[in-house]
Every structure is written in structure tokens, then in C-alpha cells.
Scaffold this active site. Structure first.
Site, PDB file in Angstrom:
ATOM      1  N   CYS A   1       0.797  -1.217   0.000  1.00 31.99           N
ATOM      2  CA  CYS A   1       0.000   0.000   0.000  1.00 31.99           C
ATOM      3  C   CYS A   1       0.835   1.275   0.000  1.00 31.99           C
ATOM      4  O   CYS A   1       0.536   2.229  -0.712  1.00 31.99           O
ATOM      5  CB  CYS A   1      -0.967  -0.008   1.160  1.00 31.99           C
ATOM      6  SG  CYS A   1      -0.164  -0.250   2.747  1.00 31.99           S
TER       7      CYS A   1
ATOM      8  N   ASP B   1      -7.644   5.471  -3.018  1.00 27.85           N
ATOM      9  CA  ASP B   1      -6.837   4.338  -2.532  1.00 27.85           C
ATOM     10  C   ASP B   1      -6.316   3.550  -3.712  1.00 27.85           C
ATOM     11  O   ASP B   1      -7.003   2.681  -4.243  1.00 27.85           O
ATOM     12  CB  ASP B   1      -7.682   3.435  -1.625  1.00 27.85           C
ATOM     13  CG  ASP B   1      -6.822   2.379  -0.956  1.00 27.85           C
ATOM     14  OD1 ASP B   1      -5.619   2.284  -1.280  1.00 27.85           O
ATOM     15  OD2 ASP B   1      -7.352   1.636  -0.097  1.00 27.85           O
TER      16      ASP B   1
ATOM     17  N   HIS C   1      -2.507   0.363   6.931  1.00 23.45           N
ATOM     18  CA  HIS C   1      -2.736   0.665   5.520  1.00 23.45           C
ATOM     19  C   HIS C   1      -2.316   2.113   5.256  1.00 23.45           C
ATOM     20  O   HIS C   1      -2.167   2.904   6.187  1.00 23.45           O
ATOM     21  CB  HIS C   1      -4.234   0.480   5.211  1.00 23.45           C
ATOM     22  CG  HIS C   1      -4.541   0.474   3.748  1.00 23.45           C
ATOM     23  ND1 HIS C   1      -3.900  -0.342   2.847  1.00 23.45           N
ATOM     24  CD2 HIS C   1      -5.451   1.190   3.010  1.00 23.45           C
ATOM     25  CE1 HIS C   1      -4.387  -0.127   1.643  1.00 23.45           C
ATOM     26  NE2 HIS C   1      -5.334   0.811   1.719  1.00 23.45           N
TER      27      HIS C   1
END
Lengths: 306, 671, 305
Positions: free
Chosen positions: B415, B474, B458
Site C-alpha cells: 500500500c 486508494d 494501511h
């Protein structure tokens, strides 16, 4: 009756020990740390330790209050030896629970204490007290203390037993100086001839129980049956032990010598008397006589002699 | 002088000490652990008399000097708290080697208890708490052994256990009732052991992202739970990028300090539906908190403890040294603020002047192609979808021009790589963008709470456009949509899941219902533990007392303190007053004793040493014939039960009637 | 059996007038299979009592007069060379009788005393490597003169312990002595005949040993013994052997009194006889301090749980 003490509320002192103080300090540290870190676990531990401290006050006290301490009999000793006091530890009667843990015994003004584990020690416990001079020693105050169960508190009590013991003079080996009784100035003293071992007196027929070495074997061999020899002797002579006039600094030495002689004569079962000037003990023999003489020597005071 | 051989108390203490030290192995320097081990082995050999003499004091002084110097050297890296703990352990080890008398022993026990408490700073889970509690109790037992060495183990443990059980209720009362204070002063925290998210992210540096399965926080919802794709827990906003590393912008840090000093708080305007929930955060030794967007503190207490800055980041006023509980309310439909101050614009457009040439080139081309902001952002997103990007926890390192390497060469990462690349790309395109680190997802438990673990960490981005203000993007979701919908374990390859800790492997067993139930049960217990015990703070205490007493007036609080004192005294009385003992003696014996009492009331006293038969004769001399006869029968019953093998059941009624006869006859005799 | 025992005691009492209690104690001592020590002035009937006991139970009787020059061999016996058979032949001493009266035991040298006490304990005599067992039953009745006399060897405490009981006869009362004097002539000639068979006596012994002793009584005995040890009042506390003796003697007493269980009265009855000589440091000065065993009895409550 001050030879036995059952400990109770009035006689027990209890106060946090040094370790107890440290423990409280630890609790304080934990509280500060727990508050500053907002750490409930630490606070809980702190409160638990405080609660334990509180509980211990009672546990400690109740344990100590179960004790019963009695004084056994004490042997008389000679100056320079240690008096050994027998202490009996027991529980209050009717108590289901028993006292546990280590106990410390210490005489007043004495440095050393002795430590005894109640759970593994056999009664009695011997506590010694060093002696230097002869005379009457009354038992000093005895302090008994306990740190059971976790050492947070010290429970203690002072016991003053109503007990004293005699310390005899230290025996000083010397020549025997028994002042024999002469027959003419002591007519009444029995000097009867009794059966003894010294002089042959005659023969008699053997009786059951007669010593075998008295049997006249020559006669037996001649077939005259069992015949015993009979002997006679005069009673061993008796006398006086005297404390001769002497200077004040010499008197302890003399008393020591007398002490030695008393023991020697008693061992030999000689009848003797003791004359200390102020105190006189009539001639006799036996254990009791010996004790009486030694007691007189122990308690003799110089002033009276003059 | 303490006996070293076969001294169980010292051995027990040594055992506690080594267990304690080993349990803190992450905090304690390894050479100090070796020292502890040496001390333990030394005590073991002394105990079993394999070796008889203690080490010389001079040797140990030298050792102490060397160790002290070494520790002083290391202490620069360790920080104050860890240095202190290490010092304590080291000193205890040396003391244990030297232990000679009662004072040493007692000091050592006290130190061990303190160390146990220090253990609670580092670990607060149930398992560790139980372990440390056990150690603490064993230390108490070792004290007990020391002060009563002759007692049998069984009796001793029983006695100690009784004491501990007696102390426990008092401790509980104290814990609940004694007022809880806020921190009195700032305490040193553990440097280097801060857990959870860090405030810098350098995606290229990390070859492997090993993630722990430790709990990060739990959130208990009132009412409905948020959808999985809504579960973005904001924690740290990073606005400064130097080409490699993202971190909180120094200007932002300074601004926060100013705001805090001025006691000015940012309060977002909120509207729309909301989630109310309570978060129980595990200790992180940091200040940031977790919440769904857009959150405001809920309730007066949380208002006091929490503040928010302009990046919507929540902070606690105190460092999270232990479990921290707060209430928040989140409004997912509220848009983030659409006004952008010039300062913020500057911060969020900041980018390094050099490096990553290929990216710069690509963006300038792309920007020319899509001059409209929204289209440009879509184009960047499309790049992630169209190219062959892969999600992995084991990316290769990218030291030189990391964004270039990631976007055009490796095309594999986790991520942080995606978030970093996208935010940088947008900034190059002139769109204010920033990286947000936090947690995404979480495991829903039966009781309506969500547990979020460290492996749920994250990173995503936020970009600002004129029309919509700050919007969350995202990029990871574009590459691995399952990561967002179903959580980490669903996107991991076989070798990746090896990296994740044990409980996740247990979580992989969730296919087996039994294991899953067990796992959830443990989680529930742990939840209750954190919520009700670790999270019991000033506010919870006040709530509890309010529930108990109603409004908290001074008078009522006084009554409470008096009541507490009385309660504790009552407990002590219950423990220590002579217990009402059940009389299990046969009835005849009791009847006989009652008869003796009756007689003594009428002036006939038994001298203490007179046995029953003889006394009966005496009574017959002193009393009327009736009394004498009845008493003689009672005596006979007594003798039968006490001294003969007589069965008592036959005479039960007799004893009672005889006793009433005796009462009557004695009255007659008196009148 | 009870009848026989009572008849025996009555027979002895007719012989030793006015000493019912002492006779019963002496009898229960033998019943408990223990040795008896009689301590009294000369002429109080020690020998008469011993004789009577021996006669009533049909035991062989011998009397050894202890003197300072009595050797162990004089008492135990000796190997004498028999010229006819050209071999050593054991010539048993006076101790080889079922009931031995050891008169004035404190006159003998400690060596002889210990030989006697060893024989009492082991019930056998070892001589020149040969062991000769003593007859069964074997009782010793020792006598001591309490008046302090020179040339005596008081029995040490350890050896006093071997005697189960010690009794004092004391002067008879007016009535008894008058009766004795008036019937003196007729009595002396009339020797006592055996009332009990030996087998009957050993049966009685066994039965007495089986008497039920409840926890309450055993606790009472233990309390007595413990008090003697812990109160500090007694120069010589009671040993475990003493507590065993106390239980044995109490059982015999209870048996004589026709009970099959023990009550505290039994213990109290035998305690002075069993314990007094053990509590004292030496045997002298009987009349000085009062009875230690009575002090002990008065200090302990038989009922206390």
C-alpha cells in the site's frame, strides 16, 4: 506464676519492620508509576500489596499470640560456664491452629540472639547466658520476636521470668584440706564397728545373696559346705572443710578451692561438714548435702565472715 | 549469614528473577540476560551443593564496575525508562550472586516485585498479566518460605494462599473506590519500542514488511457497523515528501504545538448519518488516535482528552502508555473541508526538485493531455489498473529514484508504494495531495465490535480539488480490490502469509468452526479485559459511582469513604474474629456440660480435676435424691459416649429429657 | 475371673491388714506385668506383702538381701566346676524365681543394681556367653529404705523408670493395728494358700491389656504428660515410657474394678504410684515438698476437650 507466659493482646508489641517500611515505599512507588503511566495493572498490584500489608498485621499478630512460652528447670553451673535456660514453646490449649515461623530470643543487654524455627524444633530450646562471678543470678528479661509470615511486621514481647539460679564458684584444684574430727572431742559421733571389708572377723554359713568372693573356698573344697567369711571395718572418718581467715582479694580463690574439695569428697562419699564462719553446715554426705554446701559457697558474702 | 545450600526461598527467588528477566527479553540487553543466567546457575549450584563457596566480593565489585560502564554506554541508545529497567535487572543479578544475609534477600524480593510491576508497562495482555501475577505470588511465597522454613510446603502454600485471598477483596475495594488521578508528571517512554504506525514512511527502503498480529485497537459500535469499504481508520497524515520518505510536515508539527498552547481546537462541521463508537486503543507510547472520517469527540470526557487538528487527525493529550478508551462519533457523509488555506496548499504541493525523472516526464505529458483535474486523476488511476501491477509484502528495494523504479520497472509493492507514487504524481500534476496512514478493515466479532490488528495497517492518499475538497483515493484498491473488501489475508500469496504472525495463521484456520469459536472466545475475553479493567479510568470510575450513589455530592462521597472503611473493617473482622465453630461433639457430651453449668449456677461447682464419676458421687452427697439420680444418669451417658464404645444414637432423646428433668429438679430443690 | 481376683486381693488384705489400696495397687502392678518398688521404713510389712502376693498367686518366691558387697554373680548365679562330671555347671542364683524380693535395693553397688535392672528388663540372664531365661511370669519387688543413710547408692532416675509402680505402705491406722495385734498369733501360722492358678493369672493379664481406652482418656494422659513437661514445675518430666506405663497400670486398675473401659478415675488412682518416683529427682525427702503427682493431677482437667 511467672514461669509460663501465654502471649496475648496486652503483652505483644507489633510494629512494621524495616522491610515493612521498604514495602510501603514500594507501594508508593507503584502508585506514582501506575498513576503517571495510567496503568491499571500497576495500580491493582499496588492496592493488592497494601491490602496484603493490612492483612499481615493481623496474621502476624494472631500467629504470635498463639504462643505459650514456659521456662523449664535450670541446672546450676560454675562461674565462667554458661547458664542454660530451657525454654518450652507450646500453643495455647484449645487452639486448633498452631504458631509457625522463626522466633528470635534475646536476653536483655545481650548482643547475640538465637533463632528458632517453631515448626522444626524440638522442645526445649536452650538459651545460654554467660556468667563471670558466683552468686545468685536472676534471669534477665527475655525478648522474643517473630517476623512471620512475610517479614512485614515485627511482633515482640518482653518476658520477665520469676526465676533465679545459683552460680557456684569455679572449682580450683588443690590439696585436700579436710579437718578430721578427733575421737576425743567428738565422743558422740558413731564409730561403731560395722561389717566391712577391712578385717577378717569369722566364718558363717553361706546365705543366698552373700558375695561369692567372701565364700571360704578352702572350706568348700574340704567339703564343709558353703561357708562365708565375715569382715569388719570402722566407718571412714569424717571432717570439716573450713574457710580459713584470709584477705578480701584471696577469698574467691579459697572459695574455689573449697568448691573443688566439696565435689571431690562427695564423689568419694565422705561425710564432711562445711564451716564458712558465718554459715555452718553439719557433716553429712550425699547429693543433697553437696548441693547445700555448694549453695552456701555460691551465696557467701565476704562481709559476714569478719 | 544466610545458608545458601538447600535454601528453597533463595532458589524460588532466583527462579522468579530469571522468569521475569526472560519475559522482558525484548527490553533487556542480551548481555544482561546472560548475567542473569549466570546468577541463576550460580544459585542452582549452590542449592544442590555442587559448588559450595560464594564468589568473592572483590570479583563481583569488579564485575559490577564493568557492567555499570557498559550499561552507561548503552543507555544513550536505550532512553531513560529502559536504562532504568536494565539497571535494575543488572543490579539484581549482581546482588543475587552476592546474596549473603537477610537484608540482601529482602531487598532483592522488593526489587523483584518492582520489576514485575515494570513488566506491566511493557505488556498488558491477559496472558502476560497472569504471568506477572503468578511471579508476584511466587515472590510472596518465597518470602513466606524464608520466614517459616520448617513448615511443610503444602501448609505453607495454603497459608500464603489464604492471605492472598483475604487481601484480594480489600484490593478490589481500594481499586474501585480510591479516586483515580490523572498523570502527575510526564514519564519517560520507551524509545524505539513505540508500537503501531510510525510517523515516517519510506516505501523504497523496506524489502519486507513483516506485520504483527498484535491488536491495534478495538471499536465498539452502538448500532450498525460501517461497511467494509468505509472502514478507513485515519491515524497519521503525512505531508512532507523528499523523494523517498513521507513524514509529518515540520510546519504542521509547529502549527499543532501553537494550537495546543493556545488551547484552540479545530472542530469540523458535521452533518448526515453518523456512527457512535468507543475505541479501546492499545498502548502505543504515541499520541495519535484512530477514527473513521469525519470524527468528533463524543461526550465531555473525550472532549477533554482528545483534540483535532486541521488535517482531521485526532490526538490524545497524554501519551498512550496504557490502554486508552475514548468515544467518538463519525459522520461518513460529511465532506472534508473544501477550503484550502494557502499554507496547506503550499504544504501539499511541496515536492523535491530533483529525482524521479521518468515520473516527472510522464506526468508533464499526461497533464498536457488532461488539463482538467478530475480527468487527470482518473488518468493516473487508470495507469495503475492498466499496467501489470502486483500486490506483495516482499517487494525488492528501490534505493535510487524509488518512484520511477516502482512505477516503470518493478511494478510490485504494498500500500505505501502505491500511495506514495500516486500522491507524488498528483503533486507533480499540481493537485494538492497527501499520504494518510492508518488502518483499513478489521475483524467483526459477534458482540458488535471490530478488532483491528497491526497487520491491518494501511496507507492511502487524499487529493484536493476545487469542486470536491479533500477526497480519499486508494490506489491499492485498484490493484488488489479484495484487500479493501475482505482484508489482508485474502490477497496474500502463500509465502506472504508466512510473514504474518501466529494468530493470523489461527485466523486462516477459521474454516474449522471449533478453532474459530475458540479464537473468537479468546478475542471476547481480551476485549472485556481491555474494556473493563485496563480501560477503567477516572471517567469510568465516576460513572460507576454515579450509578451507585446518584449525583456525586461531597456528602455522598464522604459517606462512600466512611462506608469503604467500614467495609474493609467488616472484611477484616470476618477474616480474623474467632470463627463461630460448629460444635461437632456428641449430644451427650454437650448435655453433660450443660448439666455442669446448671449445677454450678446452683452453687455446686466441679473442681477442675475431678472426673465425672467421682463428681457424680459428690453431687449425690450434696443434692436431693432426684437431682443426684438424674445427674448420675447424665454422667453415665457421658461416660458411655466418651470413654466406652457406646453408640450415641440410642440415647439421644434421653439426654434431652434428662436435662429438662434436671432443670426442673434443681428448681424444686432451690425452692 | 473377677471373683478370683477379688478373692485374691481379699486374702492378701486379711494378711496385710488395713492396706486395701496399696494391695490393690500392688496387684494391678503385677497384672500390668510390671515390677514393683516398695519404699518404706523397716517393719512396715514390705516382706509380708511380697510373700502374700507370691502365695496367693502360687509363685515361687525368693528374697535377696542387697548389701554393698553383693556382686552381680551372687544374685544371678555362677558356673561352678563340678568335679564329678568334670564340667562347669550353672548354679542359678536367687533371681531364678517367679517373684523376687530385692530387699534394700539401694544398698547394693550400682553394678549389681544395673545387673538386676537389666534382668528385669530383658527377662533373661546372660553369663559367660550363655543365656538363661528367667521363669515366667517374672516379677521383682524391690524395697528401699527412704531414710537417708550413708553408704547407699540411690537408684538413678533412668533405673527407677523400670519399676512400673512405686508404693509406700505407711503406718497402719489404729483400728487395723489393733486387729493385727489381736489376731497375731493365729495368723502367723496360717500360711496363705494359692487362690489363683498361674494360667488364670496370665489370662487376666491378657484381658487387662485389652481394656478399651477411648480417645478422651488417652488425651487426658497426654495432657498430664505434656503438662509435666511444659509447666516447668517438675524437675523430671514424664517420659513416653512413663505415659505407656500409666496407660498399662490404668488398664489393670480398671480390670480389677470390673470395667472393660477406662475412665479418668483409673488414671488418677494409679498416677501417684506410677508417676511420683519418675517425677522426683532423687528418692530422698519424700515428706518435704508434698506430692508432685498430686500437684500434677490437680493441674489438669480430665474433661477439657
Amino acid at each position: 506464676m511467672a514461669r509460663s507466659f501465654a502471649l496475648d493482646l496486652r503483652s505483644i508489641f507489633i510494629f512494621p519492620s524495616v522491610f515493612g517500611g521498604l514495602f510501603l515505599l514500594l507501594c508508593l512507588c507503584l502508585f506514582l508509576l501506575g498513576t503517571n503511566y495510567q496503568n491499571n495493572l500497576m495500580l491493582a498490584l499496588c492496592f493488592f500489596l497494601v491490602a496484603l500489608f493490612l492483612i499481615n498485621l493481623f496474621t502476624s499478630y494472631l500467629n504470635f499470640a498463639r504462643l505459650k512460652i514456659s521456662l523449664g528447670n535450670t541446672q546450676h553451673v560454675y562461674a565462667g560456664d554458661d547458664i542454660r535456660f530451657a525454654i518450652w514453646i507450646s500453643q495455647h490449649s484449645g487452639e486448633e491452629n498452631t504458631a509457625h515461623g522463626k522466633l528470635q530470643f534475646r536476653f536483655w543487654l545481650q548482643k547475640d540472639s538465637i533463632e528458632v524455627d517453631v515448626d522444626s524444633t524440638q522442645n526445649p530450646i536452650w538459651i545460654t547466658l554467660p556468667t563471670r562471678r558466683r552468686g545468685q543470678y536472676s534471669m534477665p528479661r527475655l525478648t522474643v520476636s517473630s517476623y512471620y509470615p512475610l517479614g512485614l511486621y515485627r511482633c515482640w514481647t518482653h518476658l520477665l521470668f520469676d526465676h533465679s539460679t545459683l552460680v557456684y564458684p569455679k572449682p580450683v584444684p588443690c590439696e585436700m584440706a579436710l579437718d578430721y574430727l578427733s575421737e576425743d572431742n567428738n565422743e558422740s559421733e558413731s564409730h561403731a564397728i560395722t561389717r566391712g571389708h577391712d578385717d577378717f572377723d569369722g566364718l558363717k554359713s553361706y546365705q543366698l545373696g552373700d558375695p561369692l568372693y567372701h565364700v571360704a573356698w578352702k572350706q568348700v573344697a574340704k567339703g564343709q559346705g558353703m561357708v562365708s567369711k565375715q569382715f569388719s571395718s570402722s566407718q571412714s572418718s569424717s571432717g570439716w572443710l573450713r574457710l580459713l581467715p584470709c584477705s578480701a582479694d584471696n577469698v574467691e580463690h579459697k572459695l574455689g578451692q573449697l568448691c573443688f574439695m566439696v565435689n571431690q569428697l562427695s564423689q568419694q562419699q565422705v561425710t564432711f561438714g562445711l564451716d564458712l564462719g558465718s554459715v555452718q553446715i553439719a557433716p553429712d554426705s550425699g547429693v543433697h548435702h553437696q548441693e547445700a554446701c555448694l549453695a552456701a559457697l555460691a551465696t557467701f558474702t565476704w562481709g559476714k565472715h569478719a | 549469614m544466610l545458608k545458601a545450600a538447600r535454601n528453597s526461598s533463595i532458589l524460588l527467588l532466583s527462579g522468579c528473577f530469571i522468569a521475569l528477566s526472560v519475559s522482558m527479553f525484548t527490553e533487556i540487553l542480551s548481555w544482561i540476560l546472560i548475567l542473569v543466567l549466570c546468577a541463576f546457575v550460580m544459585r542452582l549450584t549452590l542449592y544442590f551443593e555442587w559448588h559450595k563457596s560464594l564468589p568473592k566480593v572483590r570479583t563481583l565489585n569488579l564485575l559490577a564496575l564493568l557492567s555499570g560502564l557498559a550499561l552507561a554506554w548503552f543507555s544513550f541508545q536505550l532512553g531513560l525508562l529502559l536504562s532504568m529497567v536494565n539497571l535494575l535487572v543488572m543490579a539484581s543479578a549482581l546482588k543475587l550472586m552476592l546474596l549473603r544475609n537477610q537484608r540482601d534477600f529482602l531487598q532483592l524480593v522488593a526489587t523483584q516485585v518492582f520489576l514485575t510491576a515494570c513488566g506491566f508497562i511493557f505488556e498488558q495482555s491477559i496472558a502476560y498479566s497472569l504471568f506477572y501475577t503468578a511471579i508476584c505470588l511466587l515472590l510472596l511465597l518465597s518470602l513466606a518460605v524464608y520466614f517459616a522454613p520448617g513448615l511443610q510446603w503444602r501448609t505453607l502454600s495454603k497459608k500464603t494462599a489464604i492471605m492472598i485471598l483475604q487481601a484480594a477483596p480489600i484490593a478490589v475495594v481500594l481499586f474501585l473506590v480510591l479516586p483515580k488521578l490523572g498523570p502527575l508528571w510526564q514519564m519517560p517512554s520507551q524509545r524505539g519500542t513505540e508500537t503501531g504506525l510510525s510517523d515516517t514512511v519510506t516505501p523504497g527502503d523496506i524489502a519486507e514488511l513483516s506485520r504483527s498480529a498484535k491488536l491495534a485497537f478495538r471499536a465498539t459500535f452502538e448500532g450498525a457497523l460501517p461497511q467494509p469499504q468505509e472502514r478507513y481508520w485515519r491515524a497519521v497524515v503525512m505531508e512532507h515528501f523528499d523523494g523517498k520518505t513521507w513524514q509529518t510536515h515540520p510546519t504542521r508539527v509547529a502549527a499543532r504545538r501553537q494550537y495546543l498552547n493556545a488551547n484552540a481546537e479545530f472542530t469540523p462541521d458535521v452533518s448526515g448519518r453518523s456512527y457512535r463508537y468507543q475505541v479501546i486503543a492499545e498502548p502505543t507510547s504515541q499520541r495519535y488516535l484512530f477514527a473513521l472520517d469525519v470524527a468528533i469527540p463524543d461526550g465531555s470526557r473525550s472532549n477533554r482528552q482528545i483534540w483535532q487538528d486541521h488535517s482531521y487527525q485526532l490526538f490524545s493529550r497524554d501519551i498512550l502508555h496504557s490502554t486508552f478508551v475514548y468515544n467518538v462519533r463519525s459522520f461518513p457523509e460529511t465532506a472534508l473541508d473544501d477550503t484550502l488555506f494557502s499554507l496547506e496548499r503550499r504544504l501539499n504541493l511541496q515536492r523535491p526538485d530533483k529525482g524521479n525523472p521518468r515520473t516527472r516526464e510522464w506526468i508533464s505529458e499526461l497533464r498536457q493531455q488532461f488539463p482538467v483535474d478530475a480527468e487527470f486523476i482518473r488518468a493516473v488511476q487508470r495507469f495503475f489498473v492498466e499496467q501489470d501491477f502486483r500486490y506483495t509484502l516482499q517487494p525488492e528495494t528501490m534505493q535510487e529514484n524509488p518512484v520511477d523504479q516502482f512505477l516503470f520497472d518493478k511494478q510490485a509493492g504494498f500500500c505505501a508504494h502505491y500511495a506514495s507514487a500516486m500522491a507524488y504524481a498528483l503533486r507533480l500534476g499540481g493537485i494538492p495531495a497527501r499520504m494518510v496512514a492508518g488502518y483499513q478493515g478489521g475483524e467483526v466479532d459477534n458482540d458488535g465490535y471490530i478488532s483491528v490488528y497491526q497487520y491491518d495497517a494501511h496507507a492511502w492518499i487524499e487529493a484536493w480539488t476545487e469542486q470536491r475538497g479533500w477526497v480519499r483515493y486508494d490506489p491499492t484498491a485498484l490493484v488488489a480490490p479484495n484487500r479493501v473488501m475482505f482484508g489482508l489475508q485474502n490477497v496474500l500469496s502463500e509465502e506472504d502469509s508466512e510473514l504474518v504472525g501466529e494468530p493470523l495463521s489461527l485466523a486462516r484456520l477459521s474454516a474449522f468452526p471449533l478453532f474459530n469459536q475458540l479464537r473468537l472466545l479468546l478475542a471476547d475475553i481480551d476485549y472485556a479485559w481491555s474494556r473493563w479493567f485496563l480501560g477503567f479510568d477516572q471517567q469510568s470510575q465516576r460513572d460507576m459511582l454515579r450509578e451507585l450513589l446518584g449525583e456525586l455530592s461531597v456528602q455522598r462521597l464522604m459517606w462512600l469513604s466512611v462506608g469503604t472503611l467500614l467495609g474493609i473493617m467488616a472484611l477484616l473482622a470476618l477474616f480474623f474474629l474467632p470463627r463461630w465453630q460448629r460444635d461437632t461433639r456428641p449430644r451427650e457430651v454437650k448435655a453433660y456440660e450443660t448439666a455442669l453449668m446448671l449445677l454450678s449456677k446452683h452453687g455446686i461447682e466441679r473442681t477442675a480435676h475431678i472426673p465425672p464419676e467421682t463428681f457424680s458421687k459428690e453431687v449425690s452427697r450434696l443434692c436431693s435424691a432426684g437431682v443426684a439420680a438424674t445427674f448420675a444418669r447424665l454422667t453415665r451417658l457421658y461416660i458411655n459416649t466418651q470413654y466406652r464404645n457406646g453408640s450415641s444414637a440410642v440415647h439421644e432423646r434421653d439426654a434431652k429429657t434428662l436435662l429438662s428433668d434436671l432443670r426442673r429438679q434443681l428448681k424444686q430443690q432451690a425452692s | 475371673m473377677q471373683k478370683k481376683i477379688n478373692a485374691s486381693i481379699d486374702a492378701i488384705c486379711r494378711h496385710v491388714i488395713g492396706k486395701q489400696e496399696q494391695v490393690t495397687l500392688a496387684f494391678s502392678c503385677l497384672l500390668a506385668n510390671g515390677h514393683l518398688l516398695i519404699e518404706d521404713l523397716p517393719g512396715m510389712g514390705k516382706t509380708t506383702l511380697s510373700h502374700a502376693l507370691a502365695n496367693v498367686l502360687g509363685l515361687q518366691f525368693s528374697r535377696i538381701q542387697f548389701t554393698s558387697d553383693l556382686l552381680p554373680a551372687d544374685m544371678l548365679g555362677v558356673n561352678i566346676f563340678d568335679s564329678n562330671e568334670q564340667a562347669f555347671k550353672f548354679h542359678p542364683g536367687p533371681i531364678f524365681n517367679q517373684l523376687v524380693l530385692a530387699d534394700e535395693i539401694n544398698r547394693a553397688s550400682p553394678k549389681t543394681q544395673s545387673a538386676l535392672l537389666e534382668a528385669m528388663e530383658e527377662k533373661q540372664v546372660s553369663l559367660d556367653g550363655q543365656t538363661h531365661s528367667l521363669p515366667s511370669p517374672f516379677f521383682v519387688i524391690g524395697t528401699q529404705n527412704p531414710m537417708h543413710q550413708s553408704g547407699t547408692y540411690p537408684l538413678p532416675e533412668s533405673q527407677l523408670d523400670r519399676f512400673l509402680m512405686r508404693i509406700q505402705l505407711g503406718y497402719p491406722d489404729w483400728q487395723a493395728e489393733k486387729l493385727m495385734l489381736s489376731s497375731a498369733q493365729s495368723k502367723t501360722e496360717k500360711a496363705l494358700s494359692a487362690v489363683m492358678q498361674l494360667s488364670e493369672f496370665s489370662q487376666a493379664q491378657q484381658a487387662a491389656a485389652q481394656i478399651h481406652s477411648s480417645d478422651a482418656v488417652i488425651d487426658y494422659i497426654l495432657r498430664l504428660v505434656t503438662y509435666s513437661r511444659e509447666s516447668g514445675k517438675f524437675p523430671n518430666p514424664l517420659s513416653p515410657r512413663a505415659s505407656k506405663a500409666l496407660l498399662q497400670a490404668s488398664r489393670a486398675w480398671a480390670y480389677i474394678h470390673g470395667r472393660d473401659y477406662l475412665v479418668p478415675e483409673d488414671v488418677q488412682a494409679v498416677l501417684p504410684a506410677v508417676a511420683e518416683h519418675r517425677l522426683r529427682s532423687s528418692l530422698t525427702d519424700l515428706h518435704g515438698q508434698g506430692s508432685l503427682s498430686h500437684q500434677l493431677l490437680e493441674a489438669v482437667d480430665p474433661l477439657a476437650a
